[in-house]
Design a protein around this motif. Structure first.
Motif, PDB file in Angstrom:
ATOM      1  N   ALA A  77       2.138   8.585  -4.440  1.00  8.76           N
ATOM      2  CA  ALA A  77       0.986   9.164  -5.149  1.00  8.76           C
ATOM      3  C   ALA A  77       0.083   9.935  -4.197  1.00  8.76           C
ATOM      4  O   ALA A  77      -1.092  10.130  -4.471  1.00  8.76           O
ATOM      5  N   SER A  78       0.625  10.363  -3.061  1.00  9.62           N
ATOM      6  CA  SER A  78      -0.176  11.071  -2.060  1.00  9.62           C
ATOM      7  C   SER A  78      -0.414  12.504  -2.495  1.00  9.62           C
ATOM      8  O   SER A  78       0.275  13.035  -3.367  1.00  9.62           O
TER       9      SER A  78
ATOM     10  N   GLY B 137       2.619   6.972  -9.462  1.00  7.41           N
ATOM     11  CA  GLY B 137       2.338   8.378  -9.210  1.00  7.41           C
ATOM     12  C   GLY B 137       2.975   9.296 -10.236  1.00  7.41           C
ATOM     13  O   GLY B 137       3.534   8.846 -11.248  1.00  7.41           O
ATOM     14  N   PRO B 138       2.943  10.597  -9.999  1.00 10.58           N
ATOM     15  CA  PRO B 138       3.443  11.581 -10.978  1.00 10.58           C
ATOM     16  C   PRO B 138       4.952  11.573 -11.170  1.00 10.58           C
ATOM     17  O   PRO B 138       5.460  12.245 -12.062  1.00 10.58           O
ATOM     18  N   ARG B 139       5.694  10.798 -10.344  1.00 14.69           N
ATOM     19  CA  ARG B 139       7.140  10.718 -10.525  1.00 14.69           C
ATOM     20  C   ARG B 139       7.565   9.343 -11.021  1.00 14.69           C
ATOM     21  O   ARG B 139       8.744   8.985 -10.923  1.00 14.69           O
TER      22      ARG B 139
ATOM     23  N   SER C 213       0.816  -1.213   0.000  1.00 13.85           N
ATOM     24  CA  SER C 213       0.000   0.000   0.000  1.00 13.85           C
ATOM     25  C   SER C 213       0.850   1.263   0.000  1.00 13.85           C
ATOM     26  O   SER C 213       0.387   2.345  -0.376  1.00 13.85           O
ATOM     27  N   ALA C 214       2.128   1.121   0.406  1.00 17.87           N
ATOM     28  CA  ALA C 214       3.009   2.294   0.467  1.00 17.87           C
ATOM     29  C   ALA C 214       3.312   2.865  -0.914  1.00 17.87           C
ATOM     30  O   ALA C 214       3.708   4.028  -1.024  1.00 17.87           O
ATOM     31  N   TRP C 215       3.125   2.071  -1.971  1.00 20.34           N
ATOM     32  CA  TRP C 215       3.349   2.614  -3.307  1.00 20.34           C
ATOM     33  C   TRP C 215       2.459   3.834  -3.547  1.00 20.34           C
ATOM     34  O   TRP C 215       2.901   4.844  -4.092  1.00 20.34           O
ATOM     35  N   LYS C 216       1.206   3.732  -3.159  1.00 23.92           N
ATOM     36  CA  LYS C 216       0.300   4.868  -3.327  1.00 23.92           C
ATOM     37  C   LYS C 216       0.461   5.886  -2.203  1.00 23.92           C
ATOM     38  O   LYS C 216       0.411   7.096  -2.432  1.00 23.92           O
TER      39      LYS C 216
END
Length: 525
Positions: free
Chosen positions: A105-106, A462-464, A98-101
């Motif tokens: 992506a926070s 996420g955006p990076r 879950s840490a990927w998001k």
């Protein structure tokens, strides 16, 4: 009498100095002892498990960064301590899927740890180092270069170097024939030449060395891996002031001439590419990674890029495209050759699909399911950059998998560790491309239903996330497919090799080893 007085005075002064030194040492020892006790037992991260020595000091972490085995050590620490481990006084590493998001992506987006990055040589940021509005602007501009439309237009360049690669393998095998008729070829070296030629042509408008031409040789690929080692060590030492200044100047001095030469060569290539843009407008238009940027090269507005940023990103693309592709291609070849059943399945798919080598293109390799499974499983079992992706927790704290993380600390996911964890993968250290096949594929094994695929994000999220992942897959698919179609490969054991080929050290990227094979041309080719 005067002499005796002087001797007595000197003796007293020495005793006072020695007493002062003793007190000073005692105070320093007390300070470090109290500091260590605070860090281990009373710091906000004290509740998180991990080795006590790592909690008290950055030295163990830096030691393993310099040795190039941090990826192995972190894997063992997670096996012992669980999904969240304290690896420094102010840093955690986690394997929660879950840490990927939650980390990458926070909203708002967590900032990168500045200590984990090498500053740009010319002061202009790349996608790797830019933050906030600068990153959004640069990524928006570069997204045109890495779009599906862009990839279709770049395909001819990728396929051109795949042709040259196959011809170079044949030449190398012919010229290395020994008395036993075995032509040994180092595929790691030739994969590196192919990756470098392709990405420099795409990023700078020309191949810098023509490494695949005739029997040319060059050291650019090796130098990039050396500079990755240098950068990793320099980054680790940057946390230890003033040692960072002293050693930083020493390390920079060692590589200054090489860096200046590389910068001159790449700057010259970029300048020539920019000078040709008006000519190309009148002739058959070439399309590469720079093409969509030409009309945005003014540095003003939200849809533009500066000349310095173009240069920095071009260099970043060359380094990343060379290192990642070389690693994955050589590792995938090694793994399928070590598992004959996997090699057989790959051969069956590739040779059963194509009637000629020229039919193997960027477009026609996109739906080869077993080839994609081999590439994904290679990246899973051996990520080419087994690094942490550290982020800074905001002052108010953050939540990961329901667990509160204190503010002003660093936390990240180690790419290699989460992909090799027995908590998320069946047979995690075994090579099974079948786990990435569709469930309805007859080659799929239901035991892999237990794999937690959410843990697999090799290009981050996420955006990076990695903007070049489609380009990466296009190049690797074509080269691997052409090798499989043209040759029956026989792996040759390196003379004197006592260790597993996969037992490699890593500084930002794995340092690949030679992969000696006998490429036997198929009679039909």
């Amino acid at each position: 009498m005067c002499c005796m007085y002087s001797q007595g005075s000197a003796s007293r002064r020495w005793n006072v100095y020695r007493s002062g030194r003793t007190v000073s040492r005692a105070l320093h020892r007390s300070y470090f002892a109290f500091s260590a006790v605070h860090l281990v037992f009373f710091h906000p991260l004290a509740k998180f498990p991990g080795p006590k020595l790592w909690a008290a000091s950055r030295i163990p972490w830096a030691f393993h960064v310099i040795r190039g085995d941090l990826w192995q050590v972190l894997g063992r620490l997670h096996e012992v301590y669980g999904p969240v481990v304290r690896i420094a006084p102010d840093e955690l590493t986690t394997t929660f899927p879950s840490a990927w998001k939650e980390l990458y992506a926070s909203k708002p987006l967590l900032l990168k740890d500045p200590y984990s990055q090498t500053p740009p040589l010319n002061g202009s940021h790349s996608l790797f180092t830019a933050e906030g509005d600068t990153h959004r602007r640069i990524r928006a501009v570069l997204s045109h270069s890495f779009s599906e439309k862009g990839l279709r237009s770049q395909a001819c360049i990728i396929e051109k170097y795949a042709d040259r690669f196959i011809r170079r393998v044949r030449r190398e095998a012919d010229q290395s024939l020994g008395p036993n008729g075995i032509g040994a070829v180092d595929l790691t070296k030739l994969y590196g030449y192919a990756a470098f030629d392709t990405i420099t042509d795409l990023s700078l408008g020309e191949s810098l060395c023509d490494g695949l031409k005739d029997m040319n040789e060059h050291a650019w690929v090796k130098n990039y891996f050396f500079h990755a080692k240098f950068s990793a060590i320099r980054t680790a030492l940057s946390r230890f002031s003033p040692l960072d200044i002293i050693l930083g100047l020493f390390l920079l001095g060692m590589t200054r001439s090489a860096r200046q030469r590389n910068w001159r060569v790449i700057t010259g290539a970029l300048n020539r590419r920019l000078a040709r843009r008006e000519t190309e407008a009148m002739e058959t238009k070439r399309y590469d990674l720079l093409s969509p940027l030409m009309d945005r090269l003014d540095g003003s507005g939200s849809n533009s890029i500066t000349r310095g940023e173009m240069l920095t990103n071009g260099l970043a693309f060359v380094i990343a495209g060379t290192q990642l592709n070389t690693n994955v291609l050589s590792t995938a070849t090694y793994l399928v050759l070590r598992h004959k059943e996997k090699w057989g399945r790959l051969v069956e798919e590739v040779r059963g699909r194509f009637e000629a080598d020229s039919n193997i293109t960027v477009q026609t390799t996109q739906d080869l399911t077993y080839l994609d499974a081999v590439i994904n499983e290679t990246i899973r079992i051996r990520h080419p950059t087994p690094i942490n992706l550290p982020r800074i927790v905001p002052r108010g704290g953050h939540v990961v998998n329901g667990q509160p993380i204190p503010g002003n600390v660093v936390i990240g996911i180690n790419l290699q560790t989460i992909q090799n964890s027995s908590a998320f993968w069946i047979k995690p250290r075994e090579f099974h491309p079948e786990r990435f096949l569709p469930a309805m594929d007859p080659r799929y094994d239901n035991c892999f239903n237990k794999d937690v695929k959410e843990a697999f994000a090799p290009f981050s999220t996420g955006p990076r996330n990695c903007v070049g992942n489609k380009l990466f897959f296009a190049q690797v698919r074509v080269l691997l497919a052409r090798v499989v179609w043209n040759f029956d490969l026989v792996q040759l054991e390196e003379v004197g090799a006592q260790t597993d080929w996969l037992d490699q050290r890593a500084w930002f990227a794995f340092e690949p080893r030679p992969l000696l094979v006998k490429p036997v041309p198929r009679p039909s080719t």
